[in-house]
Design a protein around this motif. Structure first.
Motif, short mmCIF file in Angstrom:
data_model
loop_
_atom_site.label_atom_id
_atom_site.label_comp_id
_atom_site.label_asym_id
_atom_site.label_seq_id
_atom_site.Cartn_x
_atom_site.Cartn_y
_atom_site.Cartn_z
N LEU A 1813 0.82 -1.20 0.00
CA LEU A 1813 0.00 0.00 0.00
C LEU A 1813 0.86 1.25 0.00
N GLU A 1814 1.92 1.22 0.77
CA GLU A 1814 2.80 2.39 0.82
C GLU A 1814 3.50 2.63 -0.53
N SER A 1817 1.08 4.21 -3.12
CA SER A 1817 0.26 5.34 -2.66
C SER A 1817 0.32 6.53 -3.62
N HIS A 1818 1.40 6.66 -4.36
CA HIS A 1818 1.56 7.84 -5.23
C HIS A 1818 1.44 7.47 -6.71
N ARG A 1828 -3.91 -1.73 -5.04
CA ARG A 1828 -4.14 -1.04 -3.76
C ARG A 1828 -5.50 -1.45 -3.18
N ALA A 1859 -1.70 3.67 6.35
CA ALA A 1859 -1.92 3.25 4.96
C ALA A 1859 -3.38 3.37 4.57
N GLU A 1862 -4.21 7.10 4.18
CA GLU A 1862 -3.60 7.65 2.95
C GLU A 1862 -4.37 7.21 1.72
N SER A 1863 -5.04 6.07 1.81
CA SER A 1863 -5.80 5.60 0.67
C SER A 1863 -6.98 6.50 0.36
N ASN A 1866 -6.55 9.00 -2.46
CA ASN A 1866 -6.66 8.57 -3.86
C ASN A 1866 -8.13 8.45 -4.22
#
Length: 2027
Positions: A1813-1814, A1817-1818, A1828, A1859, A1862-1863, A1866
Motif C-alpha cells: 500500500l505504501e 500510494s503515489h 491497492r 496506509a 492515505e488511501s 486517492n
C-alpha cells in the motif's frame, strides 16, 4: 449463390490506334514482328469483347486496317501473325451482319491470284490461311464464292510441294470451305479436290497428311457425291495406309476421317435427291497465263444412290480391318481409335442400345479371331484395346448407371452364363471372349460400386461358373472380378469362400480318382485361386469375414503337401500348386494369423527348397522332371513372397537367414539346370503352354522378388555379391537373351526400326521399366499416396493416349503373368488403374527385377566389387557382338541406362542409409563414361534417362567432378554437330545444374545459360526442342540467380515464337515432322512458365517483360495443341499468383471454364487446379468471374469423374467459405443434386474430336441452368422436363458427396442453426431419401445425416410452438428412415449407425415422454434384448446371418448407445425412466465389454482365454489372432462411452455398480457409496488401466482416444478412483509413481478442460490417502518424519501447484510476458486454490505450518501479478479467509515455538500488504489502483481472521492505519478504503488488536472530515464518507460506549454543514437521523451537551426536512408539513 458484383475491370480492352505502316517499315525485322504481334493481339482482344452491334459497327475499321497488311513484305507474315489476322476476321464475322464480307474475300482472292503461283509464297501462305478462317465461320454467307476460292486454292496447291506448312494450310482451307459449302460445290470441282487430297494423304509431311485427311473427311461428310461404294473403299484404303504412319497425329486424323465416313453411311438409309443451286453471276477466273480453267457450269438435278451400313455392318468393317492378317500394330491402334471416334459420333442412346452388338463384335470378332489369338503379343494388345473400347470409352464415357446395370446383365446372361454350354445349339463364348467379358464385368462392378447389389446373385453364380474354366487366363480374370465383387458386395464374401472351398474339395476328390484329367486339374487350380483371393479380401472387409475357415484352409493345404508324393506327376503338380496358392492367400491375413504357423511354414519351405546334392549335377533328368522341380520351387517361392509382402514385421535375423539360405539353394539349382543345357522334349511337358525355360524364368523371377523384399525390409545383410553377377548377365549380357521367340526375333531383325516398336512381347530382352518418356518407380521410390510411375513432363494423358503409348511399349502385361498381384491390399478406384502396372511376362519381369536387385545391392558393396561389376557392365555395353545385332544393342543400352539411373537415384534419395555409397572416383568415372555414351544416342527415351543420371552423378561426385563434366559437355557440343548428340548434351547440362543445385552450380550458370540459349536458336527441331527443355530445367533450379538473364531470355522466347523456323508450319518436311512430334511452341510455353516462377513477385516491377509475357501466354492459350494450352494455363495461374493486379483474372476464369469437361485429362486437371488456386482465396470471386454456369459445370464434371480429388477440393473449399453465409442455398443446391435428372450425352462433332481440346459441352446449357432453377426452388419442373427427354439421376457417388457436403454444412452451422430452420423439412427429406436408397453407401450417409440433424436441431424449439421441439413433428419420418437399416438387405455398419441415431434421438430430448418415443425406443430395446441372449447370433429386425465380427460391432454399437443415454441421464432426468429399467442388465454387459477390450488391447499374444464368453460367444486362438485388429477398432470406438456410463452409475446406483465391479452377483453393500476398503474391486484395474493407456497415447493421436476425449476420460477416472472402487491400490508405489508422472505430463501439455477434473482427482487422492487420517511418526525431537505416504501426498499437492504455475509462471520465478486471463483460467485458479486449502489440512501439524507459509507466498505472488488484480484476487478472498482461520485454529494445538512461527508468518504477510500500500500510494496507474484496492481488502480479511492472535502492541497497527487513511487521498481507492475502515471500526470491539486499531484509526478519520475534497468517482466529499463510517461505527456500539462516540461524531457532521449544497444537507440529515435511531437516549444526552449554536444548527437542519421541496415561495411558509417530527430539539 450470391455472386460478387464487380465494376468495370482495368483489363477491359480498348480499340487500338490505326496501324501505322510507316512506323512499321522503319523497324528492324524482329521489331516488326513484335509490333505487328502486339497490335493484332490488342485488336483481337477488343473484337472478342464486342457484342453483335459492336462487331457490325467495327467491320469497316477491321477491313481497312487489316487490308493494309496485304501489300506488306512477306517476311512479316509469320505463323502467329497469320493466326491473329485470321482470328480477327473470324471474330468480326461470327457476330456482325457481314456486310463487308464479300468485298474482303474478293480482295483476298484477287491478291492471292495476282502474280505467279510459285512466287511470294509467304504472302500467299498468309492469304490462304485467312481465306480458310473466314470461310470456316462465314462460308454460308458467300457460297457463290466457294467455287472461286476452291479453284484459287487448287491453283496454288500445285506449286506448294516445296513448303510443307504452306501445303498443309491449303488443304486446311479447302476443308474449311467444304465444311460450310460442301453440298453446293460442283461434283467435278469436288472430285478435283478429292484427288488432290488423296495425293496429299500420302505426302511425306505429317502435317500435310493430317490436313489432307481432314479435307477428305469434310468432302465426304458435306458433299453428296462421295457416299458410294467406290469412294468409300478408296477412302478406306487411304486411311489404312495412313494408319501405317509413325506419327500419332496422322493416325488420329485418319481415324476421325474414317469414323466420320462410317457415321455418314450409318445414318443415311434412303436415296437422296440433290438439287443444285441456281446459277449466280459469273465469278472472276484465275489468271489466264497460269490456268485456263473457267468456273464449271452449274450441276444439273440428279438422283444419287448412297451406300448404307447398319450398325452391325459398320462394326464388322472395323473388325475386319483390325483382324486382317497383315495388319501391323499401328493399323490396329488406328482402327481402335476409329472405333472410339465412331462411338462418339453415334451418341450415348445408340451406344447403350447396341451394347450387346458392340460386345459381341469386340469379344468374338476381334478378341477370338485366329489371326489375333495365335500371336501372344497381338492377343495381349488386342485385349488392352478391347478394354479401352468397352470400358474406358463405352463404359466410362457413355453409360450412365442404368446403362451400366444393363451392360452387366448382358455380360452375365449372354457370355458368362453360356459357359458351360447346356444345350446343343447354344452360343458358347471362346475362352478369349470369356476373359474379356469378365474383365469388362469387373470394370462395371468397380464403376457401379454398391449399386451392383441388386444383381449380386446372378453375378455370384456366373462367376462361380466361370471360375471352373480350365483356361488359366479365364480363371485369373474371374479371380480379379471376384475380388472386386466381394469388395463392393462384402455380404457375399462368406458365401463365395464356403462355396469355393466346397467345390475345391469336390474337385480334389475327383482328381485323386480314376476320372482325373487336365480339366479337373484346371478346375482345382481355378477354385484354389478363387479361394486365395477371397481370403485376401478378408483383411479389407473383416466385419463380413468368417475367420474360422482359415484354419481349415491351412490344414487342407498342409495335407495336400504331405500327400502330394503319393500321386503321379499331374496330380502331384496340381496338389502342390493348389496348396501353395492357398498358403499364399493365407499370408495376406497378416502377422496375427501367420505367426501361429510360422514354424510349420519354415519347415514346409525348407522341404520344398532343399539344398542341391552333389549327385544332382551328375544325375540326368528329363525335361518333365526338371519342369516339375522348377514348378514346385516357383509355387513355394510365391508363398514366401506373399509372406514377405504382408508379414515383414515377423522377419527376424534368424528367419531372414533361413530364407536367404533357401533362396541360395534355389539359385544353385537353377545354375545346375543352366549348366546342363537340358534339351526339352515337346512330348514331355508339364503344361502344354509352358516350356522349360518359362519355368526357369518364373523361378528366377520369384527369387529376385524375394531378394528385393528382403532388402526393402532391411534384412539383406546376408546376400552375396554373386547375385549381382547373375542379375547383370540377365539384363546386360549381349548373348543372354534366348527365348521361345528367338526365331521370330531373328526373322524380324531385317525390318528393325526401333526397340520400342518390336511386337513380340520380348523385344530382345528390354526391360519394361521405361514407359515412353516416363519410367516405373523402383521400390525405394514408391510411397503410399502416389502412382507407381515417375511421370515425365512430356507424357500426355488423354482418352486415347493409352492406345498410342502401347505402340511404344514392346512388352504388354497381363494379370495371369503373376497372380500374387491380385493379393494386393490396395483398393483402386474405377478408371484409375493403369494397364502398365499389370505384371509382365516372366521373361521380361526377370529382367526388371534383375535390374532392381542390381540397383539395391551395388551401393552396398565395397569399392573393389563395385568397380569389378561396373567394368563387366561396361564391357557388355561395348561388346563387338552388339554391333551385329542392333535390337539387342538397343535393349542392353536401355537396360544399362535405367540400372545406372536407379543406382544414382538410390544414393541421392531420402531413403538411402549409411551403407549406400558411391565414393570411389574410379567407380564414378566408369559410370560417367557409360552414361555419356548413352546420352549421345538417338533414342529419346534412353537419352533423357542418361542425362538425368549424369546430373545426379555430378551431385554425388562433388564440385570438381561436376566442373569437369560441364567442361566436357561444352567441348563436345562445340565439336559434335550431330543433332541427337547435341540434344543429349543440352539435357545433360540442364540436369547437372538441376541436381547439383543453384548455389553449387552458380559458377557455371553463365556458361550453361549461354550454350543452351545458343542451341535454342538452332534451326534443327531436335536440338532446339531439347535445348529449350534443358533451359527451363536450368531456370527452375537457378531460381533468383537467373533473374539477371530474364530479359534476354524473354526476348529470345518471343523471337522464337514469332519465327517460322520453330513451329510445325515451317518449310522443311523433316523439320515439320519433328515439330509435329515435339512441339516447340509447347516447350516455349513451358519455359515462360518457369521464367514466371523465377521472377516471382519481381514480375510486378518489370512492366516491359510482364507485358511481353502476357501477350505470349494469351496467344499460346488459343493454340490448337491441348498440351500447349495446358502450359499456357499454368503460366496464367502462376502469373496471377505473383502479380494478380496485372493479369486478367476474369478472362482467365472464363477461358478455362470450357476445359473443365475436356476429354484431355491434362487439360481438365490443369483447369481444375487453376480454379482451386483462385477458390482458396475467394470462391465467390471465381463464380463472379466465370459466370453462374460454372456452378452446374463443376457438379457435372464431378459426376463424370467422381474420383477426381481436384473437383472435390474445389467444392469443399466453396463450402468452407460459404457454408455459413449461404446455408439455405447449400441446402437447395444439395437437394438439386439428389433429384437432378440429366439428359443423355449428345453427339460430338468430328471436328471437336480431332482438335480434342474443348469439345461441345457434354450436357447442354439447359442442364446447367436447371441446377440454378433447382437451387431457386423450381427443381421439380426441370426434373420433369429432363425425364421426358430420357434423363437419369446423377451417379450415386455424386449424390453421396452432395450429402456429405450437406453434413459438413450442418456441422458448420451447429452453433447457430437458426438460419436453417426454414429448410429443416428439405434437409430431413434429403436424409430420408438417402436412407431409403438401394445403394448402401447412400443409406449409410443418409443415416449419418440424420444423426447430424439431431445433433444440430435436437435442442431447438419449434418457432411456432415454443413448448415443443422442432424435430418432434418429424419423428415419424426419422423412424421410417431408420427402419430400412435393419432390413434383410442392410449391412452391419448401417445397422450400427442407425442404433447410434436412435440413441441420439432419445438423448437430445426431441420427445421426452417415454410412451411417445415409439419405434425408435423399441429398436434400441430390441437390440439390447438380442445382446442379452447367450449362444444365439444377434438379430435386429430382419438383419441376420452376419459374421461373428459384425456381431461384435453391432453389440458394441448397442451397448455404446445405451451408455450414451446413461451418461446423458445425469443432466436429463427424463432419461432415467428410459435407462433405469435396464441398468441391471446393462452393467454386466458393459463390464464384460471393457474386460474384453482390455484383453485384446493389452494381451496381443493370447487374447482372451479359451472358453471365455465374449460378446460374440466362445473364442479361440485363431479368433484372437486373426480378428484382433478388426475387432479391436470397434472396441476402441465404444470403450469411452461405456466407461463414462459405468462411472456415472457410481453416483446413481453405487450398490449395483460396486457389486458388479467386485464381481459379486446379487451382493448388497452396506454403507455409503464412498465406503473405503483396502482392496480394489475386481474390475478396478481394468477400468483404470484402460483410462491410463488412453491418457498416455491420446496426445499421439492413437485410435484409442483423441485429445478431445481426454476431459471425458479424466472425469470418468475421477469417479473410478473413489475409495469404494479403487481401495488403496492406487497408492502402491509402482502404480502411484506411473500415475503421478502421467498426471504431470497431462498438466503440462493439456488445457483447462483437462486441468479441471485433474484438480478434483488430485484433491480426492490426497484427502482419501491412508496417511492423511493416521498418526504420523516422529523423531526423538518430536518432529514429524517424512514417510512414503507423506511423499505421495506431497506429490499430489505439487500437482495442484503445477497447474497454478502453468497459469502463473511467477509462482516459480520464471520470466513471463503478461497475458490476459480467460474465464477458464480464473475458474481453474479458484478451484486449485480451494483444493490446496483442503489438502493442507490432511497433512500433520508440523508440515502444515510450512505449507501455510507456502500458501501465503503463493498468494503474495498472485497479488503481485498484474493480471490477477481485476477478478482473481477478489475471487480468492474467501479462500484466504478459510486458510487464515485454519491457521488460527492450528495455534490452539501448537506449542510456544510453533505459535511464534505461525504468528511470524501472518505478521510477514500483514507487513507485505502494508508495504504494498505504501509503495503504490503515489501511483495512479490502473494496475496500481487495482492492487491497492486488493491489498485493502486483504488487510480486512487478515485482521478479521487473525485478530485474536495478533498483539495489540504491534508496531504494524500504526502503519496499517496510516496506509488506510492515505488511501482516502486517492479518489479511485477512497471508496474501498472507506469500506475497509468501516469494517475495522465495526469489529474493533472483538479483540484487543482491533480495539487498538480502532483507537488509532478514529482520530485520523475525524481529521479527514474537516477536509473539503471532492471525490471524482461518485461526487461524495470526504466529510460525507467519514460521516457514513462514523454512523456505521455508532450503530455497531451499544450501551455506554455509544454516547462517547456520538459526542465525537455529531459535532463532526455539524461542522461540515453547508447550506448552499442541498444534496449534501439531505445526506447529513440522513446521517443524524440514523444516529438518533441507533440510541435515542444517548443521542439526547449528547445533543444536550453541545453548544447552543450547534443545537440551533441541528434543529434547523432537521426541520428543513418538513419543507416541500416543490414549493419555492420566498417566505418559506409551507401550508402542509410533510414529516411530523417526534423529537423536540429545543432543550
Amino acid at each position: 449463390m450470391a455472386h460478387v458484383s464487380r465494376g468495370v475491370s482495368q483489363f477491359t480492352p480498348t480499340l487500338p490506334d490505326e496501324l501505322d505502316i510507316a512506323t512499321l517499315n522503319s523497324l528492324t525485322a524482329d521489331k516488326q514482328h513484335v509490333y505487328l504481334f502486339t497490335w493484332l493481339s490488342d485488336l483481337f482482344k477488343y473484337l472478342e469483347s464486342l457484342d453483335q452491334d459492336g462487331a457490325t459497327s467495327h467491320q469497316m475499321f477491321v477491313k481497312n486496317e487489316l487490308g493494309k497488311l496485304t501489300p506488306l513484305s512477306s517476311s512479316n507474315f509469320t505463323r502467329p501473325i497469320r493466326i491473329l489476322v485470321g482470328r480477327c476476321y473470324m471474330e468480326i464475322y461470327s457476330k456482325g451482319d457481314r456486310k463487308t464480307l464479300f468485298d474482303v474475300v474478293s480482295e483476298l482472292l484477287t491478291a492471292m491470284n495476282t502474280g505467279k503461283a510459285d512466287k511470294n509464297i509467304d504472302s500467299k501462305f498468309f492469304l490462304v490461311h485467312v481465306i480458310g478462317e473466314i470461310f470456316s465461320v462465314a462460308g454460308d454467307s458467300i457460297m457463290a464464292m466457294a467455287a472461286h476460292g476452291i479453284l484459287s486454292l487448287t491453283r496454288v496447291l500445285r506449286y506448294s510441294s516445296n513448303h510443307a506448312g504452306y501445303r498443309a494450310t491449303i488443304f486446311k482451307s479447302l476443308s474449311q470451305i467444304f465444311s460450310m459449302t460442301g453440298s453446293f460445290v460442283d461434283e467435278n470441282l469436288a472430285r478435283d479436290v478429292w484427288k488432290q487430297a488423296r495425293n496429299g494423304a500420302s505426302d511425306k509431311s505429317s502435317l500435310v497428311r493430317v490436313a489432307a485427311l481432314d479435307c477428305l473427311r469434310e468432302i465426304f461428310k458435306n458433299s453428296p457425291n462421295f457416299n458410294n461404294q467406290s469412294d468409300s473403299e478408296n477412302l478406306k484404303s487411304i486411311v489404312m495406309k495412313a494408319f501405317e504412319s509413325p506419327q500419332t497425329c496422322v493416325r488420329k486424323a485418319a481415324a476421325v476421317c474414317w469414323a466420320s465416313s462410317l457415321s455418314v453411311a450409318n445414318t443415311i438409309t434412303t436415296t437422296v435427291v440433290e438439287v443444285a443451286p441456281k446459277k449466280s453471276k459469273k465469278l472472276p477466273s484465275p489468271s489466264p497465263e497460269e490456268d485456263g480453267h473457267s468456273p464449271p457450269s452449274q450441276p444439273t438435278r440428279k438422283v444419287v444412290e448412297h451406300v448404307t451400313y447398319t450398325f452391325e455392318d459398320t462394326l464388322a468393317q472395323l473388325a475386319g480391318a483390325y483382324t486382317k492378317p497383315g495388319a501391323s500394330a499401328r493399323v490396329r491402334a488406328g482402327v481402335t481409335e476409329t472405333y472410339a471416334e465412331f462411338f462418339f459420333l453415334c451418341g450415348a442412346a445408340e451406344i447403350e442400345s447396341q451394347y450387346l452388338a458392340i460386345a459381341r463384335n469386340l469379344l468374338d470378332d476381334i478378341l477370338s479371331s485366329p489371326n489375333i489369338v495365335n500371336h501372344r503379343f497381338r492377343k495381349l494388345t488386342s485385349r488392352r484395346h478391347i478394354h479401352f473400347l468397352l470400358n474406358d470409352v463405352v463404359g466410362l464415357q457413355f453409360l450412365g448407371e442404368n446403362g451400366r446395370m444393363n451392360a452387366v446383365k448382358i455380360l452375365v446372361n449372354e457370355f458368362l452364363k453360356n459357359y458351360p454350354v447346356v444345350m446343343k445349339d447354344q452360343y458358347e463364348p471362346s475362352k478369349y471372349a470369356l476373359a474379356g467379358a469378365v474383365g469388362s464385368l469387373k470394370f462395371l462392378i468397380e464403376a457401379l460400386g454398391s449399386a451392383i447389389i441388386s444383381l449380386q446373385t446372378s453375378i455370384r453364380d456366373a462367376l462361380l461358373l466361370v471360375l471352373q474354366h480350365p483356361n488359366y487366363t479365364v480363371q485369373i480374370a474371374a479371380c480379379s472380378c471376384i475380388r472386386a465383387f466381394v469388395l463392393y458386395v462384402p455380404s457375399q464374401l462368406v458365401h463365395m469362400t464356403t462355396t469355393t472351398m466346397t467345390n475345391l474339395n469336390r474337385e480334389l476328390a475327383v482328381l485323386k480318382g480314376r476320372r482325373s484329367s487336365a480339366d479337373v486339374a484346371g478346375r482345382c487350380i481355378g477354385y484354389a485361386n478363387g479361394l486365395s483371393i477371397t481370403i485376401g479380401v478378408t483383411d479389407l472387409r473383416p466385419q463380413y469375414a468368417s475367420l474360422d475357415l482359415t484354419s481349415r484352409i491351412f490344414s487342407l493345404a498342409t495335407s495336400l503337401l504331405k500327400g502330394s508324393g503319393e500321386s503321379d506327376v499331374l496330380v502331384s503338380t496340381t496338389q502342390i500348386e493348389v496348396a501353395w496358392t492357398l498358403i499364399s492367400g493365407l499370408m495376406s491375413l497378416g502377422p496375427n494369423f501367420v505367426k501361429l504357423h510360422l514354424s510349420q511354414l519354415l519347415l514346409l519351405w525348407k522341404s520344398a527348397l532343399p539344398k542341391p546334392l552333389s549327385k544332382d549335377s551328375v544325375v540326368e533328368k528329363n525335361s518333365l522332371e526338371y519342369s516339375f522341380l522348377l514348378h514346385v520351387r516357383e509355387c513355394a517361392l510365391s508363398s514366401i513372397l506373399a509372406f514377405l509382402q504382408f508379414n515383414a514385421r515377423l522377419l527376424t535375423s534368424d528367419v531372414s537367414k533361413r530364407l536367404v539360405v533357401m533362396l541360395q539353394n534355389t539359385m544353385t539349382f537353377l545354375n545346375i539346370i543352366l549348366a546342363k543345357k537340358v534339351v526339352e522334349d515337346p512330348t514331355m511337358r508339364l503344361s502344354p503352354s509352358l516350356h522349360l525355360v518359362d519355368y526357369e524364368m518364373m523361378v528366377r523371377r520369384r527369387v529376385f522378388q524375394c531378394y528385393i523384399a528382403l532388402i526393402e525390409a532391411q534384412h539383406g545383410e546376408g546376400l552375396q555379391a554373386d547375385i549381382l553377377t547373375s542379375a547383370v548377365s540377365l539384363f546386360a549380357d549381349p548373348d543372354n537373351y534366348t527365348s521361345p521367340l528367338s526365331t521370330t526375333i531373328a526373322s524380324s531383325a531385317g525390318t528393325y526400326e526401333s526397340i520400342w516398336e518390336v511386337a513380340d512381347n520380348y523385344a530382345y530382352g528390354v526391360c519394361s521399366i521405361i514407359r515412353g518418356f516416363s519410367t516405373a518407380k523402383f521400390g525405394f521410390e514408391k510411397t503410399d499416396d502416389e502412382v507407381d510411375e515417375d511421370k515425365s513432363w512430356l507424357s500426355t494423358d488423354s482418352l486415347s493416349s493409352s492406345v498410342e503409348l502401347m505402340l511404344h511399349e514392346p512388352t504388354v502385361g497381363a494379370m495371369e503373368h503373376d497372380y500374387i498381384h491380385l493379393l494386393s491390399k490396395i483398393e483402386t478406384k474405377s478408371g484409375l488403374v493403369p494397364w502398365q502396372s499389370y505384371p509382365k511376362s516372366s521373361i521380361t519381369a526377370v529382367v526388371d527385377y534383375g535390374i532392381e536387385v542390381f540397383v539395391l545391392l551395388l551401393p552396398l558393396q565395397t569399392e573393389k566389387i563395385q568397380e569389378s561389376i561396373l567394368e563387366q557392365v561396361a564391357s557388355f555395353l561395348n561388346s563387338s557382338s552388339l554391333q551385329k545385332d542392333p535390337g539387342r544393342r538397343a535393349a542392353v543400352t536401355a537396360n544399362v541406362a535405367i540400372a545406372l539411373s536407379g543406382i544414382v537415384k538410390l544414393v541421392t534419395s531420402v531413403k538411402r542409409n549409411h551403407r549406400h555409397r558411391l565414393a570411389d572416383e574410379s567407380v564414378l568415372n566408369i559410370i560417367m563414361e557409360m552414361l555419356r555414351s548413352i546420352a549421345l544416342k538417338e533414342d529419346d527415351y534412353v537419352r533423357i534417362i542418361a542425362a538425368d543420371a549424369i546430373g545426379r552423378l555430378s551431385a554425388i561426385g562433388g564440385h570438381q567432378f561436376m566442373g569437369i563434366q560441364v567442361k566436357n559437355s561444352v567441348d563436345e557440343i562445340v565439336k559434335n554437330r550431330d543433332p541427337s548428340a547435341r540434344a543429349g548434351l543440352a539435357l545433360t547440362l540442364g540436369s547437372i545444374h538441376s541436381h547439383v543445385g543453384g548455389m553449387a552450380a552458380g559458377f557455371h550458370l553463365k556458361n550453361i545459360a549461354s550454350i543452351l540459349m545458343s542451341l535454342s536458336n538452332d534451326p534443327h527441331p531436335t536440338v532446339h526442342f531439347w535445348a529449350l527443355k534443358a533451359l527451363s530445367t536450368t531456370m527452375e533450379s537457378a531460381g533468383l540467380t537467373f533473374s539477371s538473364y530474364a530479359p534476354s531470355t524473354i526476348g529470345m522466347l518471343c523471337t522464337l515464337y514469332l519465327s517460322d523456323t520453330h513451329n510445325e508450319q515451317c518449310m522443311s518436311i523433316l523439320s515439320s515432322n519433328l515439330e509435329v512430334e515435339y512441339s516447340t511452341v509447347r516447350v516455349l510455353a513451358h519455359c515462360i512458365d518457369t521464367l514466371i516462377g523465377v521472377l516471382g513477385p519481381d514480375l510486378q516491377d518489370h512492366p516491359k517483360n510482364r507485358e511481353l509475357i502476357s501477350l505470349l501466354i494469351q496467344e499460346m492459350a488459343n493454340e490448337d495443341d491441348p498440351f500447349t494450352v495446358v502450359e499456357a494455363i499454368k503460366c496464367y495461374q502462376h502469373a496471377i499468383l505473383f502479380a494478380p493486379q496485372y493479369f486478367d483474372t476474369t478472362g482467365f476464369c472464363q477461358k478455362i471454364a470450357k476445359y473443365i469437361n475436356s476429354p484431355v485429362n491434362d487439360l481438365r486437371n490443369t483447369a481444375i487446379e487453376g480454379y482451386y488456386q483462385l477458390a482458396r482465396n475467394d470462391v465467390n470471386g471465381v463464380f463472379a468471374y466465370a459466370g453462374r454456369a460454372l456452378d452446374g459445370h463443376i457438379w457435372l464434371a464431378y459426376d463424370a469423374t467422381p474420383w477426381h480429388e481436384g473437383l472435390k477440393s474445389i467444392i469443399l473449399t466453396w463450402l468452407a467459405q460459404t457454408g455459413v453465409t449461404e446455408a439455405c442455398l447449400w441446402v437447395a443446391r444439395c437437394q438439386a443434386i439428389l433429384v437432378k435428372l440429366v439428359a443423355r450425352r449428345r453427339k460430338r462433332s468430328a471436328k471437336s474430336l480431332a482438335l480434342d481440346i474443348a469439345p461441345e459441352p457434354e450436357l447442354g446449357d439447359e442442364e446447367v441452368a436447371s441446377f440454378a432453377a433447382s437451387e431457386a426452388g423450381s427443381g421439380g419442373a426441370s426434373d420433369s422436363n429432363a425425364k421426358t427427354e430420357g434423363g437419369e439421376p446423377l451417379k450415386w457417388q455424386t449424390r453421396v458427396f452432395a450429402l456429405t457436403c450437406l453434413k459438413e454444412m450442418l456441422a458448420m452451422n451447429r452453433e447457430v442453426p437458426g438460419n436453417l430452420i426454414p429448410k429443416i423439412g428439405d434437409i430431413i427429406r434429403a436424409a430420408f431419401s438417402a436412407s431409403t436408397s438401394s445403394v448402401l453407401e447412400m443409406r449409410l450417409v443418409g443415416v449419418r445425416l440424420l444423426d447430424d440433424i439431431l445433433q444440430t436441431f435436437g435442442k431447438t424449439a419449434d418457432p411456432d410452438f415454443a413448448d415443443s421441439a422442432l424435430l418432434e413433428q418429424y419423428q415419424a419420418q426419422i423412424a421410417s428412415a431408420l427402419t430400412p437399416a435393419f432390413s434383410s438387405d442392410s449391412s452391419p455398419e448401417l445397422a450400427a449407425e442407425a442404433i447410434n441415431v436412435c440413441a441420439d434421438f432419445i438423448a437430445n430430448g426431441v420427445v421426452q415422454d417415454v410412451p411417445r418415443m415409439g419405434r425408435i425406443l423399441k429398436l434400441l430395446t430390441n437390440a439390447l434384448d438380442s445382446c442379452m441372449t447367450e449362444g444365439d447370433e444377434i438379430m435386429i429386425g430382419d438383419l441376420k446371418g452376419i459374421s461373428s465380427t459384425a456381431q461384435v460391432m453391432l453389440k458394441l454399437a448397442t451397448l455404446s448407445a445405451w451408455a450414451e443415454l446413461q451418461v446423458a441421464s445425469i443432466e436429463r432426468d427424463y432419461l432415467r425412466d428410459v435407462t433405469m429399467p435396464h441398468v441391471k442388465s446393462l452393467t454386466p454387459l458393459w463390464l464384460t465389454a471393457i474386460k474384453e477390450f482390455a484383453q485384446l488391447r493389452f494381451e496381443p499374444e493370447s487374447g482372451p482365454a479359451n472358453g471365455t464368453m465374449t460378446l460374440s460367444g466362445p473364442i479361440d486362438n485363431a479368433y484372437s489372432a486373426g480378428s484382433k485388429e478388426s475387432v479391436l477398432q470397434f472396441y476402441e470406438q465404444s470403450w469411452l462411452k461405456i466407461v463414462e456410463a459405468i462411472a456415472s452409475l457410481i453416483d446413481q446406483k453405487p450398490d449395483l455398480v460396486i457389486a458388479a465391479l467386485g464381481d459379486r452377483k446379487g451382493t448388497a453393500i452396506n454403507g455409503d457409496k464412498d465406503e473405503k476398503t483396502d482392496e480394489p474391486t475386481a474390475f478396478f484395474f481394468v477400468l483404470f488401466g484402460i483410462c491410463f493407456e488412453a491418457l498416455v497415447i491420446a496426445p499421439g493421436g492413437d485410435t484409442m482416444a483423441s485429445k478431445d476425449d481426454m476431459p471425458e476420460i479424466l472425469n470418468a477416472l475421477k469417479k473410478i478412483l473413489r475409495p469404494s472402487v479403487s481401495g488403496n491400490s492406487i497408492y502402491q508405489d509402482a502404480v502411484f509413481t506411473e500415475t503421478i508422472d502421467l498426471f504431470d505430463r497431462t498438466i503440462l501439455t493439456e488445457g483447462f478442460l483437462c486441468q479441471e477434473p485433474m484438480i478434483e482427482i488430485l484433491k480426492n487422492l490426497c484427502l482419501n490417502h491412508p496417511a492423511s487420517k493416521r498418526m504420523f511418526d516422529t523423531d526423538i525431537n518430536g518432529n514429524d518424519v517424512i514417510n512414503d505416504g507423506l511423499n505421495q501426498m506431497f506429490e499430489l499437492l505439487r500437482g495442484v501447484v503445477l497447474i497454478l504455475t502453468q497459469i502463473y509462471p511467477a509462482l516459480v520465478e520464471l520470466p513471463t510476458n503478461p497475458k490476459p486471463l480467460t474465464d477458464d483460467a480464473i475458474t481453474i485458479t479458484k478451484q486449485a486454490m480451494d483444493a490446496f486449502k483442503d489438502m493442507l489440512e490432511s497433512f500433520p501439524f508440523g508440515i502444515r505450518l510450512d505449507l501455510y507459509a507456502t500458501y501465503l507466498h503463493m498468494f503474495n505472488c498472485l497479488l503481485d501479478t498484474p493480471a490477477c488484480q481485476a477478478v482473481v484476487i477478489q475471487t480468492l478472498l474467501p479462500n484466504l479467509k478459510g486458510v487464515l482461520r485454519n491457521v488460527v485454529k492450528s495455534c490452539t494445538e501448537s506449542d510456544a515455538e510453533s505459535y511464534g512461527q505461525i504468528l511470524q508468518e501472518i505478521r510477514s504477510f500483514f507487513a507485505f500488504l502494508i508495504s504494498t500500500l505504501e509503495q503504490t500510494s503515489h501511483t495512479q496507474r490502473k494496475e496500481a489502483v487495482a492492487l491497492r484496492k486488493n491489498c485493502l481488502l486483504c488487510l480486512v480479511v487478515v485482521i478479521g481472521s487473525c485478530e485474536h492472535i495478533m498483539s495489540a502492541n504491534d508496531s504494524l497497527i500504526e502503519d496499517c492505519t496510516t496506509a488506510i487513511i492515505e488511501s482516502f487521498n486517492n479518489p479511485d481507492v477512497a471508496l474501498v478504503a472507506a469500506q475497509c475502515a468501516k469494517s475495522l471500526l465495526i469489529t474493533s470491539s472483538r479483540s484487543s488488536f482491533t480495539q487498538m486499531l480502532g483507537r488509532k484509526l478514529l482520530p485520523q478519520l475525524v481529521a479527514l472530515a474537516t477536509r473539503e475534497q471532492l471525490l471524482t468517482n461518485n461526487g461524495n466529499d470526504m466529510p460525507t464518507l467519514v460521516g457514513d463510517i462514523l454512523v456505521a461505527f455508532i450503530k455497531s456500539l451499544d450501551g455506554e460506549t455509544a454516547a462517547p462516540a456520538m459526542a465525537v461524531c455529531i459535532p463532526v457532521i455539524l461542522y461540515s454543514i453547508n447550506e448552499d449544497e442541498p444534496e449534501l444537507l439531505s445526506v447529513q440529515r440522513r446521517q443524524l437521523i440514523e444516529i438518533a435511531g441507533a440510541d435515542t437516549v444517548s443521542f439526547k444526552s449528547v445533543v444536550a451537551r453541545i453548544s447552543a449554536s450547534q443545537r440551533l444548527q441541528l434543529d434547523k437542519l432537521m426541520r428543513s426536512q418538513t419543507i416541500n421541496p416543490t414549493n419555492n415561495d420566498e417566505d418559506g411558509v409551507h401550508s402542509t408539513p410533510s414529516i411530523q417530527l417526534k423529537t423536540n430539539f429545543a432543550f
